[in-house]
Design a protein around this motif. Structure first.
Motif, PDB file in Angstrom:
ATOM      1  N   ALA A 103       0.834  -1.204   0.000  1.00  0.00           N
ATOM      2  CA  ALA A 103       0.000   0.000   0.000  1.00  0.00           C
ATOM      3  C   ALA A 103       0.866   1.250   0.000  1.00  0.00           C
ATOM      4  O   ALA A 103       0.593   2.202  -0.754  1.00  0.00           O
ATOM      5  CB  ALA A 103      -0.941  -0.003   1.207  1.00  0.00           C
ATOM      6  N   ASP A 141       0.361   0.447 -12.324  1.00  0.00           N
ATOM      7  CA  ASP A 141      -1.069   0.173 -12.175  1.00  0.00           C
ATOM      8  C   ASP A 141      -1.649  -0.481 -13.414  1.00  0.00           C
ATOM      9  O   ASP A 141      -1.125  -0.328 -14.512  1.00  0.00           O
ATOM     10  CB  ASP A 141      -1.841   1.493 -11.976  1.00  0.00           C
ATOM     11  CG  ASP A 141      -2.146   1.799 -10.529  1.00  0.00           C
ATOM     12  OD1 ASP A 141      -2.210   0.864  -9.707  1.00  0.00           O
ATOM     13  OD2 ASP A 141      -2.333   2.987 -10.225  1.00  0.00           O
ATOM     14  N   TRP A 197      -4.798  11.000  -4.819  1.00  0.00           N
ATOM     15  CA  TRP A 197      -3.795  11.434  -5.795  1.00  0.00           C
ATOM     16  C   TRP A 197      -3.935  12.908  -6.137  1.00  0.00           C
ATOM     17  O   TRP A 197      -2.935  13.580  -6.398  1.00  0.00           O
ATOM     18  CB  TRP A 197      -3.819  10.546  -7.034  1.00  0.00           C
ATOM     19  CG  TRP A 197      -3.100   9.270  -6.737  1.00  0.00           C
ATOM     20  CD1 TRP A 197      -3.625   8.023  -6.638  1.00  0.00           C
ATOM     21  CD2 TRP A 197      -1.713   9.144  -6.429  1.00  0.00           C
ATOM     22  NE1 TRP A 197      -2.642   7.128  -6.277  1.00  0.00           N
ATOM     23  CE2 TRP A 197      -1.464   7.796  -6.146  1.00  0.00           C
ATOM     24  CE3 TRP A 197      -0.651  10.045  -6.340  1.00  0.00           C
ATOM     25  CZ2 TRP A 197      -0.207   7.315  -5.803  1.00  0.00           C
ATOM     26  CZ3 TRP A 197       0.612   9.576  -5.997  1.00  0.00           C
ATOM     27  CH2 TRP A 197       0.828   8.220  -5.736  1.00  0.00           C
ATOM     28  N   TYR A 200      -6.926  -2.098  -5.129  1.00  0.00           N
ATOM     29  CA  TYR A 200      -6.925  -0.979  -4.179  1.00  0.00           C
ATOM     30  C   TYR A 200      -7.906  -1.197  -3.035  1.00  0.00           C
ATOM     31  O   TYR A 200      -7.638  -0.808  -1.901  1.00  0.00           O
ATOM     32  CB  TYR A 200      -7.174   0.350  -4.896  1.00  0.00           C
ATOM     33  CG  TYR A 200      -5.911   0.861  -5.540  1.00  0.00           C
ATOM     34  CD1 TYR A 200      -4.918   1.454  -4.769  1.00  0.00           C
ATOM     35  CD2 TYR A 200      -5.702   0.729  -6.895  1.00  0.00           C
ATOM     36  CE1 TYR A 200      -3.741   1.904  -5.337  1.00  0.00           C
ATOM     37  CE2 TYR A 200      -4.526   1.180  -7.483  1.00  0.00           C
ATOM     38  CZ  TYR A 200      -3.548   1.763  -6.703  1.00  0.00           C
ATOM     39  OH  TYR A 200      -2.378   2.204  -7.270  1.00  0.00           O
ATOM     40  N   GLN A 201      -9.036  -1.836  -3.320  1.00  0.00           N
ATOM     41  CA  GLN A 201      -9.989  -2.109  -2.249  1.00  0.00           C
ATOM     42  C   GLN A 201      -9.378  -3.069  -1.221  1.00  0.00           C
ATOM     43  O   GLN A 201      -9.481  -2.852  -0.020  1.00  0.00           O
ATOM     44  CB  GLN A 201     -11.283  -2.692  -2.823  1.00  0.00           C
ATOM     45  CG  GLN A 201     -12.376  -2.854  -1.790  1.00  0.00           C
ATOM     46  CD  GLN A 201     -12.824  -1.534  -1.193  1.00  0.00           C
ATOM     47  OE1 GLN A 201     -13.150  -0.599  -1.909  1.00  0.00           O
ATOM     48  NE2 GLN A 201     -12.857  -1.438   0.121  1.00  0.00           N
ATOM     49  N   LEU A 254      -9.410   7.038  -3.973  1.00  0.00           N
ATOM     50  CA  LEU A 254      -8.085   6.984  -4.578  1.00  0.00           C
ATOM     51  C   LEU A 254      -7.831   8.235  -5.428  1.00  0.00           C
ATOM     52  O   LEU A 254      -6.745   8.818  -5.373  1.00  0.00           O
ATOM     53  CB  LEU A 254      -7.954   5.724  -5.424  1.00  0.00           C
ATOM     54  CG  LEU A 254      -6.562   5.391  -5.901  1.00  0.00           C
ATOM     55  CD1 LEU A 254      -5.620   5.169  -4.735  1.00  0.00           C
ATOM     56  CD2 LEU A 254      -6.598   4.161  -6.786  1.00  0.00           C
ATOM     57  N   LYS A 310      -9.407   1.629  -0.239  1.00  0.00           N
ATOM     58  CA  LYS A 310      -9.888   2.827  -0.929  1.00  0.00           C
ATOM     59  C   LYS A 310     -10.723   2.472  -2.158  1.00  0.00           C
ATOM     60  O   LYS A 310     -10.345   1.618  -2.946  1.00  0.00           O
ATOM     61  CB  LYS A 310      -8.718   3.712  -1.365  1.00  0.00           C
ATOM     62  CG  LYS A 310      -7.975   4.349  -0.207  1.00  0.00           C
ATOM     63  CD  LYS A 310      -6.934   5.336  -0.707  1.00  0.00           C
ATOM     64  CE  LYS A 310      -6.140   5.945   0.413  1.00  0.00           C
ATOM     65  NZ  LYS A 310      -6.886   6.722   1.361  1.00  0.00           N
ATOM     66  N   ARG A 339      -7.758  -3.386 -11.028  1.00  0.00           N
ATOM     67  CA  ARG A 339      -7.317  -2.184 -10.300  1.00  0.00           C
ATOM     68  C   ARG A 339      -8.239  -1.882  -9.129  1.00  0.00           C
ATOM     69  O   ARG A 339      -7.780  -1.658  -8.005  1.00  0.00           O
ATOM     70  CB  ARG A 339      -7.268  -0.992 -11.259  1.00  0.00           C
ATOM     71  CG  ARG A 339      -6.799   0.284 -10.600  1.00  0.00           C
ATOM     72  CD  ARG A 339      -6.631   1.366 -11.627  1.00  0.00           C
ATOM     73  NE  ARG A 339      -6.326   2.647 -11.065  1.00  0.00           N
ATOM     74  CZ  ARG A 339      -5.620   3.578 -11.672  1.00  0.00           C
ATOM     75  NH1 ARG A 339      -5.145   3.357 -12.875  1.00  0.00           N
ATOM     76  NH2 ARG A 339      -5.399   4.730 -11.098  1.00  0.00           N
ATOM     77  N   ASP A 340      -9.540  -1.884  -9.389  1.00  0.00           N
ATOM     78  CA  ASP A 340     -10.489  -1.589  -8.313  1.00  0.00           C
ATOM     79  C   ASP A 340     -10.374  -2.611  -7.185  1.00  0.00           C
ATOM     80  O   ASP A 340     -10.363  -2.252  -6.004  1.00  0.00           O
ATOM     81  CB  ASP A 340     -11.912  -1.551  -8.856  1.00  0.00           C
ATOM     82  CG  ASP A 340     -12.151  -0.372  -9.807  1.00  0.00           C
ATOM     83  OD1 ASP A 340     -11.311   0.553  -9.853  1.00  0.00           O
ATOM     84  OD2 ASP A 340     -13.177  -0.396 -10.512  1.00  0.00           O
ATOM     85  N   THR A 373      -5.625  -1.203   0.155  1.00  0.00           N
ATOM     86  CA  THR A 373      -5.678   0.101   0.820  1.00  0.00           C
ATOM     87  C   THR A 373      -7.034   0.405   1.441  1.00  0.00           C
ATOM     88  O   THR A 373      -7.153   1.355   2.213  1.00  0.00           O
ATOM     89  CB  THR A 373      -5.347   1.236  -0.174  1.00  0.00           C
ATOM     90  OG1 THR A 373      -6.415   1.364  -1.119  1.00  0.00           O
ATOM     91  CG2 THR A 373      -4.040   0.985  -0.889  1.00  0.00           C
ATOM     92  N   PHE A 419       2.254   1.817  -3.540  1.00  0.00           N
ATOM     93  CA  PHE A 419       1.246   2.195  -4.537  1.00  0.00           C
ATOM     94  C   PHE A 419       0.538   3.511  -4.219  1.00  0.00           C
ATOM     95  O   PHE A 419      -0.059   4.106  -5.107  1.00  0.00           O
ATOM     96  CB  PHE A 419       0.242   1.065  -4.745  1.00  0.00           C
ATOM     97  CG  PHE A 419       0.742   0.032  -5.705  1.00  0.00           C
ATOM     98  CD1 PHE A 419       0.462   0.130  -7.062  1.00  0.00           C
ATOM     99  CD2 PHE A 419       1.514  -1.023  -5.269  1.00  0.00           C
ATOM    100  CE1 PHE A 419       0.948  -0.802  -7.959  1.00  0.00           C
ATOM    101  CE2 PHE A 419       2.010  -1.968  -6.156  1.00  0.00           C
ATOM    102  CZ  PHE A 419       1.727  -1.857  -7.507  1.00  0.00           C
ATOM    103  N   LEU A 420       0.618   3.969  -2.971  1.00  0.00           N
ATOM    104  CA  LEU A 420       0.025   5.259  -2.611  1.00  0.00           C
ATOM    105  C   LEU A 420       1.061   6.388  -2.601  1.00  0.00           C
ATOM    106  O   LEU A 420       0.768   7.503  -2.187  1.00  0.00           O
ATOM    107  CB  LEU A 420      -0.670   5.161  -1.251  1.00  0.00           C
ATOM    108  CG  LEU A 420      -1.914   4.284  -1.204  1.00  0.00           C
ATOM    109  CD1 LEU A 420      -2.442   4.159   0.219  1.00  0.00           C
ATOM    110  CD2 LEU A 420      -2.991   4.804  -2.150  1.00  0.00           C
TER     111      LEU A 420
END
Length: 144
Positions: free
Chosen positions: A46, A66, A93, A78-79, A89, A84, A74-75, A82, A49-50
């Motif tokens: 995390a 990504d 950013w 991140y879920q 997200l 998010k 991707r969804d 993170t 990637f963040l």
């Protein structure tokens, strides 16, 4: 009779939704087979990637890659990693870019592209559908 038809339609819709959820891809976070990066935990992934860390544990450079915006991979990534949503997200950013603290990861169109790009660059880290794994990359985290 109409009530039975409605019930049948609802039952079919529910079964299809359950089948789709069951068929969702298992994701793996990958690095090049040539990379010296160790196995990672979710918090470490995390942070990379963040944009909170640009290094693997041990100090090697980490460059996140990504999948395309809006892709289920991707969804889901991140879920899971993170917590998010796509909207959160995007807000993250926007703040990072506005304050000059970072840029979002580069994007690739699909798992095969991510695998190829990560395999070619030992500094890169990405995530793909587990079915797309081959010997050119190695998993550092499996997401279920």
């Amino acid at each position: 009779m109409m009530d039975r038809i409605r019930l049948l339609h609802r039952t079919c819709a529910l079964l299809l939704a359950l089948a789709a959820a069951d068929a969702s891809a298992e994701l793996v976070v990958i690095v090049s087979a040539r990379s010296q990066a160790p196995a990672l935990n979710g918090d470490q992934v995390a942070a990379i990637f963040l944009g909170q860390s640009g290094r693997f544990p041990g100090g090697l450079e980490a460059v996140a890659l990504d999948q395309r915006l809006g892709s289920p991979e991707r969804d889901g990534f991140y879920q899971q990693v993170t917590g998010k949503t796509p909207a959160l997200l995007k807000a993250h950013w926007s703040k990072m870019v506005f304050t000059g603290r970072g840029q979002p990861p580069r994007e690739a169109p699909d798992s095969a592209s991510v695998r190829r790009m990560v395999a070619e660059n030992p500094s890169m880290i990405g995530y793909i559908d587990r079915a797309a794994l081959d010997a050119s990359v190695r998993p550092v985290l499996v997401l279920r």
